[in-house]
Design a protein around this motif. Sequence first.
Motif, short mmCIF file in Angstrom:
data_model
loop_
_atom_site.label_atom_id
_atom_site.label_comp_id
_atom_site.label_asym_id
_atom_site.label_seq_id
_atom_site.Cartn_x
_atom_site.Cartn_y
_atom_site.Cartn_z
N THR A 165 0.85 -1.17 0.00
CA THR A 165 0.00 0.00 0.00
C THR A 165 0.90 1.24 0.00
OG1 THR A 165 -0.08 0.25 2.40
CG2 THR A 165 -1.74 -1.21 1.39
N PHE A 166 0.32 2.38 -0.32
CA PHE A 166 1.09 3.62 -0.35
C PHE A 166 1.71 3.90 1.03
CE2 PHE A 166 1.36 8.30 0.00
CZ PHE A 166 2.31 8.51 -0.99
N LYS A 167 0.91 3.73 2.09
CA LYS A 167 1.42 3.98 3.44
C LYS A 167 2.57 3.04 3.76
CE LYS A 167 0.15 4.71 8.20
NZ LYS A 167 -0.89 4.95 9.16
N ASP A 168 2.45 1.76 3.38
CA ASP A 168 3.53 0.79 3.61
C ASP A 168 4.81 1.24 2.91
OD1 ASP A 168 1.88 -0.84 5.11
OD2 ASP A 168 1.41 -2.17 3.43
N LYS A 169 4.67 1.74 1.69
CA LYS A 169 5.84 2.21 0.93
C LYS A 169 6.50 3.38 1.64
CE LYS A 169 3.80 0.87 -3.46
NZ LYS A 169 3.24 1.34 -4.71
N VAL A 170 5.68 4.33 2.07
CA VAL A 170 6.21 5.52 2.75
C VAL A 170 6.95 5.09 4.02
CG1 VAL A 170 5.62 7.66 3.95
CG2 VAL A 170 4.46 7.08 1.81
N ILE A 171 6.35 4.23 4.81
CA ILE A 171 6.96 3.79 6.07
C ILE A 171 8.26 3.03 5.81
CG2 ILE A 171 6.64 2.23 8.04
CD1 ILE A 171 3.68 3.17 8.03
N LYS A 172 8.27 2.19 4.79
CA LYS A 172 9.49 1.44 4.45
C LYS A 172 10.63 2.40 4.07
CE LYS A 172 10.96 -2.68 2.05
NZ LYS A 172 11.27 -3.42 3.26
N VAL A 173 10.34 3.37 3.23
CA VAL A 173 11.35 4.35 2.82
C VAL A 173 11.79 5.20 4.03
CG1 VAL A 173 11.73 6.43 1.41
CG2 VAL A 173 10.59 4.44 0.42
N LEU A 174 10.84 5.62 4.83
CA LEU A 174 11.15 6.42 6.01
C LEU A 174 12.04 5.64 6.98
CD1 LEU A 174 10.83 8.93 7.77
CD2 LEU A 174 8.66 7.96 8.58
N ASN A 175 11.68 4.40 7.25
CA ASN A 175 12.48 3.58 8.17
C ASN A 175 13.91 3.40 7.67
OD1 ASN A 175 10.47 3.28 10.08
ND2 ASN A 175 9.74 1.34 9.24
N LYS A 176 14.06 3.19 6.37
CA LYS A 176 15.41 3.05 5.78
C LYS A 176 16.20 4.34 5.97
CE LYS A 176 17.69 1.39 1.56
NZ LYS A 176 18.89 2.11 1.79
N SER A 177 15.54 5.46 5.75
CA SER A 177 16.19 6.76 5.91
C SER A 177 16.60 6.99 7.37
CB SER A 177 15.24 7.86 5.43
OG SER A 177 15.86 9.10 5.48
N LEU A 178 15.73 6.62 8.30
CA LEU A 178 16.05 6.80 9.72
C LEU A 178 17.14 5.84 10.19
CD1 LEU A 178 12.47 7.40 11.18
CD2 LEU A 178 14.31 9.09 10.95
N GLU A 206 19.73 5.18 8.57
CA GLU A 206 20.98 5.84 8.18
C GLU A 206 21.35 6.98 9.12
OE1 GLU A 206 20.29 6.94 4.10
OE2 GLU A 206 20.06 4.84 3.48
N LYS A 207 20.40 7.43 9.92
CA LYS A 207 20.62 8.50 10.89
C LYS A 207 20.07 8.04 12.25
CE LYS A 207 20.33 12.17 7.47
NZ LYS A 207 21.72 12.53 7.47
N PRO A 208 20.78 7.15 12.94
CA PRO A 208 20.25 6.55 14.16
C PRO A 208 19.98 7.53 15.30
CG PRO A 208 22.54 5.90 13.82
CD PRO A 208 22.11 6.65 12.60
N GLU A 209 20.52 8.74 15.21
CA GLU A 209 20.26 9.74 16.25
C GLU A 209 18.87 10.35 16.09
OE1 GLU A 209 21.93 12.04 12.80
OE2 GLU A 209 22.28 10.09 13.68
N LEU A 210 18.22 10.12 14.94
CA LEU A 210 16.88 10.63 14.70
C LEU A 210 15.86 9.52 14.93
CD1 LEU A 210 17.44 12.61 11.37
CD2 LEU A 210 17.43 13.51 13.71
N PHE A 211 14.63 9.92 15.30
CA PHE A 211 13.58 8.93 15.47
C PHE A 211 12.23 9.54 15.13
CE2 PHE A 211 14.82 10.75 19.53
CZ PHE A 211 13.62 11.14 20.13
N LEU A 212 11.31 8.66 14.75
CA LEU A 212 9.98 9.06 14.33
C LEU A 212 9.09 9.31 15.53
CD1 LEU A 212 7.92 9.35 11.96
CD2 LEU A 212 7.42 6.92 12.28
N ILE A 213 8.39 10.44 15.50
CA ILE A 213 7.40 10.75 16.52
C ILE A 213 6.01 10.42 15.98
CG2 ILE A 213 6.32 12.59 17.88
CD1 ILE A 213 9.14 11.84 18.77
N ASP A 214 5.74 10.82 14.75
CA ASP A 214 4.41 10.60 14.19
C ASP A 214 4.46 10.64 12.67
OD1 ASP A 214 1.67 10.17 14.34
OD2 ASP A 214 1.17 12.28 14.56
N ILE A 215 3.58 9.89 12.05
CA ILE A 215 3.39 9.95 10.61
C ILE A 215 1.89 9.90 10.34
CG2 ILE A 215 3.73 7.47 10.34
CD1 ILE A 215 4.80 8.11 7.47
N VAL A 216 1.45 10.83 9.53
CA VAL A 216 0.04 10.89 9.13
C VAL A 216 0.01 10.95 7.62
CG1 VAL A 216 -2.09 12.28 9.22
CG2 VAL A 216 -0.61 12.13 11.24
N ILE A 217 -0.85 10.15 7.04
CA ILE A 217 -1.09 10.23 5.59
C ILE A 217 -2.58 10.45 5.42
CG2 ILE A 217 -0.91 9.07 3.37
CD1 ILE A 217 1.47 7.49 4.51
#
Length: 162
Positions: free
Chosen positions: A10-23, A25-36
């Motif tokens: 699904t579109f949301k699954d794709k976004v989350i997969k890309v976002l997780n991969k990006s995060l 690469e920057k382990p000092e950052l973390f997700l607080i919230d995602i809304v689609i």
Amino acid sequence: MRASFYKNMTFKDKVIKVLNKSLEEKPELFLIDIVITENFKIIITIDGDNGVILQNCIDISRSIEDNLDREEQDFTLEVASAGVSSPLKLIRQYKKNVGRTLIVKLENEKFEGKLIEANEKFIILTWETRESKKIGKGKETVQKTKEIPYNEIIEAIVTITF
């Protein structure tokens, strides 16, 4: 390759997969919230162990832009840091704010104090208050400490003191 890999997601699954991969690469950052939203507006809120700078938001945004196909699904994207007045949501946020003053709302109480500990189960606040002396007249300043389990916290906000 990219299109076939993401085809059954699904579109949301794709976004989350890309976002997780990006995060990752920057382990000092973390997700607080995602809304689609229904009209495919992606709103991502991030935080960081050492805060978030504009470049962090730009990097996350570019990663998503570069890895999603707008011809498959058009979208708008907003990546922002958790604001100073945003309530704390994750244990990791409490841990990064040890030493700062919080306002913590519980079911029937509210505390303002310095966060002196944040572990996996609870936080500990400390503050000074004026109370009647136990012996004699007048008031004295006393140190209070309160252990608060996360499941009792309705809202916690970092206060800015000048």
